[in-house]
Design a protein around this motif. Structure first.
Motif, PDB file in Angstrom:
ATOM      1  N   GLU A 130       0.891  -1.296   0.125  1.00 54.85           N
ATOM      2  CA  GLU A 130       0.108  -0.031  -0.073  1.00 54.85           C
ATOM      3  C   GLU A 130       0.961   1.200  -0.018  1.00 54.85           C
ATOM      4  O   GLU A 130       1.813   1.237   0.794  1.00 54.85           O
ATOM      5  CB  GLU A 130      -0.830   0.109   1.256  1.00 54.85           C
ATOM      6  CG  GLU A 130      -1.946   0.992   1.391  1.00 54.85           C
ATOM      7  CD  GLU A 130      -3.015   0.747   2.136  1.00 54.85           C
ATOM      8  OE1 GLU A 130      -3.719   1.693   2.483  1.00 54.85           O
ATOM      9  OE2 GLU A 130      -3.260  -0.275   2.634  1.00 54.85           O
ATOM     10  N   GLN A 188     -15.249   7.426  -8.198  1.00 52.44           N
ATOM     11  CA  GLN A 188     -15.282   6.048  -7.995  1.00 52.44           C
ATOM     12  C   GLN A 188     -15.046   5.389  -9.691  1.00 52.44           C
ATOM     13  O   GLN A 188     -14.576   4.331  -9.767  1.00 52.44           O
ATOM     14  CB  GLN A 188     -16.697   5.647  -7.606  1.00 52.44           C
ATOM     15  CG  GLN A 188     -16.868   4.058  -7.247  1.00 52.44           C
ATOM     16  CD  GLN A 188     -15.766   3.425  -6.433  1.00 52.44           C
ATOM     17  OE1 GLN A 188     -15.657   4.028  -5.499  1.00 52.44           O
ATOM     18  NE2 GLN A 188     -15.008   2.411  -6.990  1.00 52.44           N
ATOM     19  N   LEU A 244     -11.235   5.327 -10.228  1.00 52.00           N
ATOM     20  CA  LEU A 244     -10.761   3.987  -9.557  1.00 52.00           C
ATOM     21  C   LEU A 244     -11.169   2.872 -10.204  1.00 52.00           C
ATOM     22  O   LEU A 244     -10.248   1.991 -10.256  1.00 52.00           O
ATOM     23  CB  LEU A 244     -11.339   3.814  -8.045  1.00 52.00           C
ATOM     24  CG  LEU A 244     -10.798   4.838  -7.232  1.00 52.00           C
ATOM     25  CD1 LEU A 244     -11.602   4.935  -5.653  1.00 52.00           C
ATOM     26  CD2 LEU A 244      -9.124   4.597  -7.010  1.00 52.00           C
ATOM     27  N   GLY A 290      -9.165  -1.080  -9.196  1.00 52.82           N
ATOM     28  CA  GLY A 290      -9.348  -1.713  -8.045  1.00 52.82           C
ATOM     29  C   GLY A 290      -8.225  -1.454  -7.084  1.00 52.82           C
ATOM     30  O   GLY A 290      -8.139  -1.689  -5.966  1.00 52.82           O
ATOM     31  N   ARG A 317      -7.629   3.207  -3.214  1.00 51.51           N
ATOM     32  CA  ARG A 317      -8.916   3.719  -2.592  1.00 51.51           C
ATOM     33  C   ARG A 317      -9.044   5.250  -2.952  1.00 51.51           C
ATOM     34  O   ARG A 317      -8.056   5.946  -3.044  1.00 51.51           O
ATOM     35  CB  ARG A 317      -8.557   3.496  -1.332  1.00 51.51           C
ATOM     36  CG  ARG A 317      -7.440   4.242  -0.291  1.00 51.51           C
ATOM     37  CD  ARG A 317      -7.473   4.175   1.118  1.00 51.51           C
ATOM     38  NE  ARG A 317      -7.129   2.893   1.576  1.00 51.51           N
ATOM     39  CZ  ARG A 317      -7.204   2.424   3.076  1.00 51.51           C
ATOM     40  NH1 ARG A 317      -7.762   3.304   3.632  1.00 51.51           N
ATOM     41  NH2 ARG A 317      -6.712   1.271   3.368  1.00 51.51           N
ATOM     42  N   GLN A 318     -10.109   5.567  -2.987  1.00 48.42           N
ATOM     43  CA  GLN A 318     -10.533   7.136  -2.921  1.00 48.42           C
ATOM     44  C   GLN A 318      -9.809   7.921  -1.838  1.00 48.42           C
ATOM     45  O   GLN A 318     -10.071   7.676  -0.780  1.00 48.42           O
ATOM     46  CB  GLN A 318     -12.149   7.323  -3.018  1.00 48.42           C
ATOM     47  CG  GLN A 318     -12.501   8.592  -3.280  1.00 48.42           C
ATOM     48  CD  GLN A 318     -14.057   8.625  -3.680  1.00 48.42           C
ATOM     49  OE1 GLN A 318     -14.246   7.934  -4.693  1.00 48.42           O
ATOM     50  NE2 GLN A 318     -14.694   9.652  -3.228  1.00 48.42           N
ATOM     51  N   ALA A 334      -6.901   9.778  -5.365  1.00 47.73           N
ATOM     52  CA  ALA A 334      -6.682   8.383  -4.928  1.00 47.73           C
ATOM     53  C   ALA A 334      -5.444   8.074  -4.143  1.00 47.73           C
ATOM     54  O   ALA A 334      -4.443   8.789  -4.425  1.00 47.73           O
ATOM     55  CB  ALA A 334      -6.815   7.174  -6.028  1.00 47.73           C
ATOM     56  N   HIS A 335      -5.324   7.066  -3.196  1.00 45.41           N
ATOM     57  CA  HIS A 335      -4.077   6.207  -2.807  1.00 45.41           C
ATOM     58  C   HIS A 335      -4.070   4.908  -3.275  1.00 45.41           C
ATOM     59  O   HIS A 335      -5.001   4.332  -3.350  1.00 45.41           O
ATOM     60  CB  HIS A 335      -4.266   6.426  -1.282  1.00 45.41           C
ATOM     61  CG  HIS A 335      -4.699   7.680  -0.553  1.00 45.41           C
ATOM     62  ND1 HIS A 335      -3.909   8.608  -0.483  1.00 45.41           N
ATOM     63  CD2 HIS A 335      -5.740   7.861   0.166  1.00 45.41           C
ATOM     64  CE1 HIS A 335      -4.469   9.589   0.037  1.00 45.41           C
ATOM     65  NE2 HIS A 335      -5.627   9.044   0.668  1.00 45.41           N
ATOM     66  N   SER A 336      -2.729   4.904  -4.031  1.00 49.40           N
ATOM     67  CA  SER A 336      -2.768   3.520  -4.853  1.00 49.40           C
ATOM     68  C   SER A 336      -2.041   2.520  -3.972  1.00 49.40           C
ATOM     69  O   SER A 336      -1.140   2.842  -3.046  1.00 49.40           O
ATOM     70  CB  SER A 336      -2.052   3.900  -6.235  1.00 49.40           C
ATOM     71  OG  SER A 336      -0.779   4.089  -6.007  1.00 49.40           O
TER      72      SER A 336
END
Length: 530
Positions: free
Chosen positions: A283, A315, A318, A324, A327-328, A498-500
């Motif tokens: 993460e 969304q 994403l 997938g 996360r937003q 986003a955080h990827s």
């Protein structure tokens, strides 16, 4: 003569990369070209991968795979009780690289430390304006105001005297901008009338020596024999510059490279099923965002920024862009970082409300630019596709969007302009694990015109992050940063996207590679199985 490769064709490049047949040569399929090789001048991870990690060291370092600070060119340090003096005890016997274009006459010492920082903050230093001299990190982190003086105690002792306490100061000294360059080499290049060589033909103390670079094609390094921390297992390191993720994957499959970053999300399942590839993941300590230029109307109006943010379906972004693997984003710091404010509510996706808000502000027939990066980044695997989705969403509320892009180095430079139109897609991977590295560098007043692409200077926000810097009480710092995130969300200088999750495919023969939480691709401890 600068050490740039003279390669006549792609065949020649392929022949060079074919060195990977040797167990001592690793080829890394990098995603883009570095802006240069002096990390203090830049903020791009692509540039740091090619410069600060292989070529240089810092006074202190981050242990690879962690945010733990460990000794580097300083064996130890002491901090005064009032937090205003940091004394670094330097390592002795460290040699700078000897290359075809420079032979040092002395070991690393205090002069190199003082020069490395003085050139970034002293307008009278002859290197202050060399190679553009923007010093984005140094200025964005308020270093000119923070550092009162740097004292040469003796050959191997340096003392930083600060104007105020700075809680993350030691961690900041492990960042890429704090890489130590050779004062002797800098003077030699100045005397020769070629000071730009400090950036184009680098000399450092790091695990690998720079050999040659052909722009947009290949970078070559060789092992630094006698490296103070121990010789690397790799004899040669090659960066094969490969902007297309699909082509990087093909090269990885063909063993033309052994490590590649930023795979296409659509390829991840196939990579995981490939018996020759190990898929590493973590993460990411990152955030991707759309920064409005808050100094240009109508984006100087927070209600307009909020309306535009509510019109964009994150969304869908994403689902389509990240597939997938993310996360937003709600806040400007990732949820894995301490002081993240879990109580903040995100903007809803509400195009009808967005249309009403624009009308209430008297904004009609708005045309704007959205800038899209030309390269993949950990926080944005496909900026062009993301911009197209935003373009369609904004068209639904009557806003016309033109998508703009430039070559990566030019993109980064042009996007700093105070009069830049519209909004720019960018992002950030943390440098040191401290919230200040996101909030102050990216959103503080000192970063305007540089690392603060929103050009946003908010007095309330600034007062909170300034107060957080001067205390070492983590609970108090947390409270202040949580309040700063409330101000940020209300003012909406960015749309946080986003955080990827960071995926890193490597061939099975690669040993010792670690996914680094701070985003760097580091090969110091890597080897290839026979």
């Amino acid at each position: 003569m600068l050490p740039f490769l003279k390669l006549a064709s792609t065949t020649a490049v392929a022949a060079l990369i074919g060195l990977s047949a040797s167990a001592q040569t690793l080829v890394y399929c990098s995603e883009g070209s570095p802006e240069g090789f002096d990390p203090a001048l830049y903020t791009s991870g692509t540039t740091f991968d090619a410069s600060s990690h292989p070529i240089y060291n810092r006074l202190v370092e981050f242990k690879v795979g962690t945010t733990e600070v460990i000794p580097g060119l300083a064996e130890s340090y002491e901090v005064s009780e009032d937090g205003l003096e940091y004394t670094f005890n330097l390592r002795q016997g460290v040699q700078f690289h000897t290359t075809d274009y420079f032979t040092p006459t002395r070991d690393f010492n205090a002069d190199d430390v003082i020069f490395s920082f003085d050139r970034q903050g002293n307008p009278d230093n002859p290197y202050y304006q060399v190679s553009g001299g923007t010093w984005e990190y140094f200025n964005g982190m308020s270093m000119p105001d923070l550092i009162k003086e740097i004292v040469r105690v003796d050959d191997y002792t340096v003392k930083f005297v600060l104007n105020r306490p700075e809680a993350p100061f030691v961690a900041n000294m492990a960042m890429d901008f704090a890489s130590i360059v050779s004062a002797e080499y800098a003077q030699a290049m100045l005397d020769a009338g070629t000071p730009e060589n400090l950036n184009q033909a680098p000399i450092g103390t790091g695990p690998f020596e720079f050999v040659a670079y052909q722009k947009d094609a290949v970078i070559r390094y060789t092992r630094n024999v006698g490296y103070w921390a121990g010789d690397t297992a790799l004899e040669n390191l090659v960066f094969a510059i490969t902007p297309d993720a699909s082509v990087r994957y093909q090269k990885l499959q063909a063993n033309e490279c052994q490590v590649m970053p930023y795979p296409n999300p659509a390829d991840i399942a196939a990579m995981e099923a490939d018996e020759n590839i190990t898929m590493m993941s973590q993460e990411g300590l990152n955030v991707g965002y759309l920064a409005f230029n808050t100094q240009v109307p109508p984006f100087d109006n927070p209600n307009v920024r909020l309306a535009l943010s509510m019109a964009i379906d994150r969304q869908a972004i994403l689902d389509v862009v990240f597939q997938g693997a993310g996360r937003q984003a709600v806040n400007p710091i990732p949820p894995t970082m301490w002081s993240y404010n879990n109580d903040i509510e995100d903007y809803p996706f509400d195009p009808e409300k967005a249309r009403e808000m624009l009308a209430a502000e008297g904004v009609e027939n708005l045309s704007m630019e959205i800038w899209a990066m030309p390269v993949q980044r950990p926080y944005n695997p496909n900026a062009r596709r993301m911009a197209e989705l935003m373009q369609a969403d904004l068209a639904n509320i009557g806003v016309e969007v033109e998508i703009v892009s430039y070559e990566w180095g030019e993109y980064l430079e042009r996007s700093k302009a105070l009069d830049r139109a519209g909004a720019v897609l960018l992002g950030w991977t943390g440098d040191n694990g401290d919230p200040d590295n996101f909030l102050a560098v990216l959103l503080g007043c000192d970063g305007v015109g540089g690392s603060n692409r929103a050009q946003w200077c908010n007095p309330e926000f600034q007062a909170l992050i300034d107060a957080a810097k001067v205390t070492s009480d983590v609970a108090e710092r947390t409270r202040l940063y949580e309040e700063a995130q409330v101000v940020f969300k209300a003012q909406a200088p960015w749309l946080t996207i986003a955080h990827s999750v960071v995926f890193m495919p490597v061939r099975n023969e690669v040993e010792g590679y670690v996914v680094h939480p701070l985003g760097g691709h580091i090969f110091t401890n890597v080897s290839l199985a026979e």
